[in-house]
Structure formats: structure tokens, C-alpha cells
Motif scaffolding. Structure first.
Motif, PDB file in Angstrom:
ATOM      1  N   CYS A 204       0.824  -1.206   0.000  1.00 45.01           N
ATOM      2  CA  CYS A 204       0.000   0.000   0.000  1.00 45.01           C
ATOM      3  C   CYS A 204       0.864   1.264   0.000  1.00 45.01           C
ATOM      4  N   GLY A 205       0.499   2.240   0.831  1.00 46.41           N
ATOM      5  CA  GLY A 205       1.216   3.507   0.830  1.00 46.41           C
ATOM      6  C   GLY A 205       2.663   3.386   1.265  1.00 46.41           C
ATOM      7  N   GLU A 206       2.930   2.436   2.158  1.00 42.32           N
ATOM      8  CA  GLU A 206       4.313   2.274   2.616  1.00 42.32           C
ATOM      9  C   GLU A 206       5.201   1.788   1.479  1.00 42.32           C
TER      10      GLU A 206
ATOM     11  N   LYS B 146      12.841   6.948 -14.311  1.00 46.82           N
ATOM     12  CA  LYS B 146      12.623   7.872 -15.417  1.00 46.82           C
ATOM     13  C   LYS B 146      13.773   8.876 -15.519  1.00 46.82           C
TER      14      LYS B 146
ATOM     15  N   ALA C 217       4.614   2.227  -1.756  1.00 47.82           N
ATOM     16  CA  ALA C 217       4.709   3.297  -2.751  1.00 47.82           C
ATOM     17  C   ALA C 217       5.757   4.324  -2.333  1.00 47.82           C
ATOM     18  N   LEU C 218       5.715   4.703  -1.067  1.00 45.54           N
ATOM     19  CA  LEU C 218       6.663   5.710  -0.586  1.00 45.54           C
ATOM     20  C   LEU C 218       8.090   5.150  -0.567  1.00 45.54           C
TER      21      LEU C 218
ATOM     22  N   TRP D 150       1.525   2.407  -9.761  1.00 45.61           N
ATOM     23  CA  TRP D 150       2.495   3.413  -9.296  1.00 45.61           C
ATOM     24  C   TRP D 150       3.391   3.857 -10.451  1.00 45.61           C
TER      25      TRP D 150
ATOM     26  N   ARG E 275       9.480   5.154  -4.045  1.00 42.59           N
ATOM     27  CA  ARG E 275       9.867   6.517  -4.424  1.00 42.59           C
ATOM     28  C   ARG E 275      11.240   6.852  -3.846  1.00 42.59           C
TER      29      ARG E 275
ATOM     30  N   LEU F  59       1.489   6.219 -12.814  1.00 39.94           N
ATOM     31  CA  LEU F  59       1.268   7.557 -12.251  1.00 39.94           C
ATOM     32  C   LEU F  59       2.547   8.382 -12.191  1.00 39.94           C
ATOM     33  N   THR F  60       3.665   7.741 -11.924  1.00 42.31           N
ATOM     34  CA  THR F  60       4.905   8.484 -11.703  1.00 42.31           C
ATOM     35  C   THR F  60       5.766   8.605 -12.951  1.00 42.31           C
TER      36      THR F  60
END
Lengths: 120, 171
Positions: free
Chosen positions: B112-114, B169, B116-117, B148, B120, B151-152
């Protein structure tokens, strides 16, 4: 261009499950390069005070204070409802990083142009 | 300005290459500063890989760029002194090989968010073009990791759960 994303949270340490998941989703939003805001209102405003979330660590999740700190460090903003904060006589000088006390106009300005939101 | 480039050089010289972890000469550190990587110096092959340029050609360009600008004079002189006779990457004899550019990272069961972060934070410090092979066992990862990436703007090179290869990227 990054999109906007708002997570609305009304629970604080009175509902650690809800508060934790809200910040996990907020972290997902900021990590996906969204302009992310967590809007804290009613009981949730307590989380904006340094140390308030320190005791919250739900099973299977990172401690709430880490989730909040990571969100801010990644560029997320925490909007803190001004009247809710004042009503509870909390200390505006002890806000966590990333938190800013705002009135309704600020939230409306952020969301008015179109902004997805998820509420907890 | 001249003092600031030199000051940055003295602060970062001796650090390993942010890209491959190998040695980074003082001259390569000055080129890194000129390219904006002042806190993350890279060796010439990694600079070339990140910018999509051939190292020898990039070296000629950077040599010319740095020597034409007074603000790098002091830093360049200091770098030449520090490197002595060593040419290392400055001689463009080294090449960045795919195995050092591909970073393996075990994300374990976070999701989840963990996740994704963490993705990143893992990708952004790397040079553009770097590939990270992520192992993520969270049951939502097969849906979340591709989302993810979409989106990024990072590229999902391959997905064979639990391993996902993601190319960072460009700048």
C-alpha cells in the motif's frame, strides 16, 4: 502535471485504526506524485500536535508518528481545521512538520478546481 | 562562486559513485557538480549512462564546459592536483555494466502507501535509467506496482510477482 488528492480524517487516537489507514493512503498519494493534503478535522486535529500520535502503532502498519513524518518529508501537507483546534485549546506552537492551521477557505481553494477525496 | 564549487568539491571528494558504488575521482566530482549532482557524485560511465551519452564524448564536452567557466577554475585545479596522474574514469576506459546498474531491493511484505513511498525513496536518488529489481510479496503488489509506475512515469520493465523490474525515469 501532478494531480491533487485529499484525504479527510476525523479520527485521532480515539480510533487509531482509522487514523493509521488514512495516513497510509495519504502516503500512497504523495508517493504517486500527487499534490496530497490530509485534512484533519474534529478529533483528528489532536494528531497535528507533536507527540500526540507517539503511542499509536497498529498491528501490520508502521507507527502512526512515522507515517505522519514520512508524509510530510515526501512533500505532503496537513491541513488542520482551525475552529476544531481552537475548541480543544491545543498548542499551535507545537505542530508536527508539514501541518498548517487553516480555515475553510483554504480547503475550499485547494479542492474547488476538482480534487479526488477519500474520507476516514 | 569559484569558492563555492571548490567548497562543494572538498565536501564530496572521496565519496563513492552514487550510481555504481565504485570509485569517483575528483575530476568526475567536478563534472558531477557542473551537472547538478553536487550531493551525489557519479563516475563518468554512470554520468554517461544517466544522460544517455557516450562517456568519451561526454568527457570532451564537460572538459570544455568546466575549463571555459571561471567559477570552476579553482575547483578544477584542485581536482587535478588531488587526482595526480590518475585518469580512471576520466580516461573513459571503464564502462558501466548492466549488473552494477541494476539494483536489487527486497521490499519484503510492506504494501500500500508504505510500499509506494519506499519505492519513491529507493528510485529517486538513483541516476536516470537505473533499474531496480524489487521483490514485494504484498498481495496487492501485482496491481499497485504497475499503477504506481503509470502515475509516476517510471517504466515497469517486467513483472513476475513477486519480482518487479522498474527503470527510473529521466531527469
Amino acid at each position: 502535471m501532478a494531480g491533487k488528492f485529499c484525504v479527510s480524517l476525523t479520527a485521532g487516537t480515539d480510533d487509531p485504526d482509522r487514523a493509521t489507514v488514512a495516513f497510509v493512503v495519504a502516503n500512497a498519494a504523495v508517493a504517486c506524485d500527487q499534490e496530497a493534503v490530509v485534512f484533519l478535522s474534529t478529533e483528528a486535529v489532536r494528531l497535528a500536535v507533536s507527540g500526540a500520535a507517539d503511542a499509536v502503532a497498529e498491528e501490520g502498519f508502521a507507527p502512526l508518528k512515522d507515517l505522519i513524518a514520512n508524509f510530510a518529508a515526501a512533500g505532503g501537507t496537513i491541513f488542520v481545521c482551525s475552529p476544531c483546534f481552537k475548541k480543544r485549546q491545543l498548542d499551535a506552537a507545537s505542530l508536527v512538520p508539514g501541518a498548517v492551521i487553516v480555515g475553510g477557505a483554504k480547503l475550499v481553494e485547494f479542492m474547488a478546481g476538482g480534487c479526488p477525496s477519500v474520507s476516514y | 562562486m569559484s569558492r563555492s564549487a571548490e567548497a562543494v568539491l572538498l565536501r564530496i571528494v572521496g565519496r563513492p559513485c552514487t550510481g555504481c558504488g565504485g570509485r569517483c575521482l575528483a575530476r568526475e566530482a567536478v563534472w558531477s557538480i557542473a551537472l547538478g549532482f553536487k550531493d551525489a557524485p557519479r563516475c563518468l560511465p554512470c554520468l554517461g549512462l544517466g544522460l544517455g551519452r557516450e562517456p568519451g564524448e561526454l568527457r570532451t564536452h564537460l572538459d570544455d564546459y568546466v575549463r571555459r567557466r571561471e567559477c570552476y577554475t579553482a575547483a578544477w585545479a584542485e581536482a587535478v592536483r588531488l587526482d595526480g596522474d590518475e585518469t580512471g574514469g576520466a580516461g573513459a576506459t571503464r564502462t558501466a555494466t548492466p549488473d552494477v546498474e541494476e539494483v536489487a531491493w527486497d521490499a519484503g511484505a510492506i504494501g500500500c502507501g508504505e510500499l509506494a513511498l519506499a519505492l519513491r525513496m529507493k528510485l529517486l536518488p538513483l541516476p536516470p535509467g537505473s533499474v531496480v529489481a524489487v521483490t514485494a510479496t504484498d498481495p496487492a503488489a501485482p496491481e499497485d506496482v504497475p499503477a504506481w509506475c503509470r502515475l509516476t512515469g517510471h517504466t515497469l520493465v517486467s513483472a513476475s510477482p513477486p519480482v518487479y523490474r522498474i527503470r527510473r525515469k529521466g531527469v
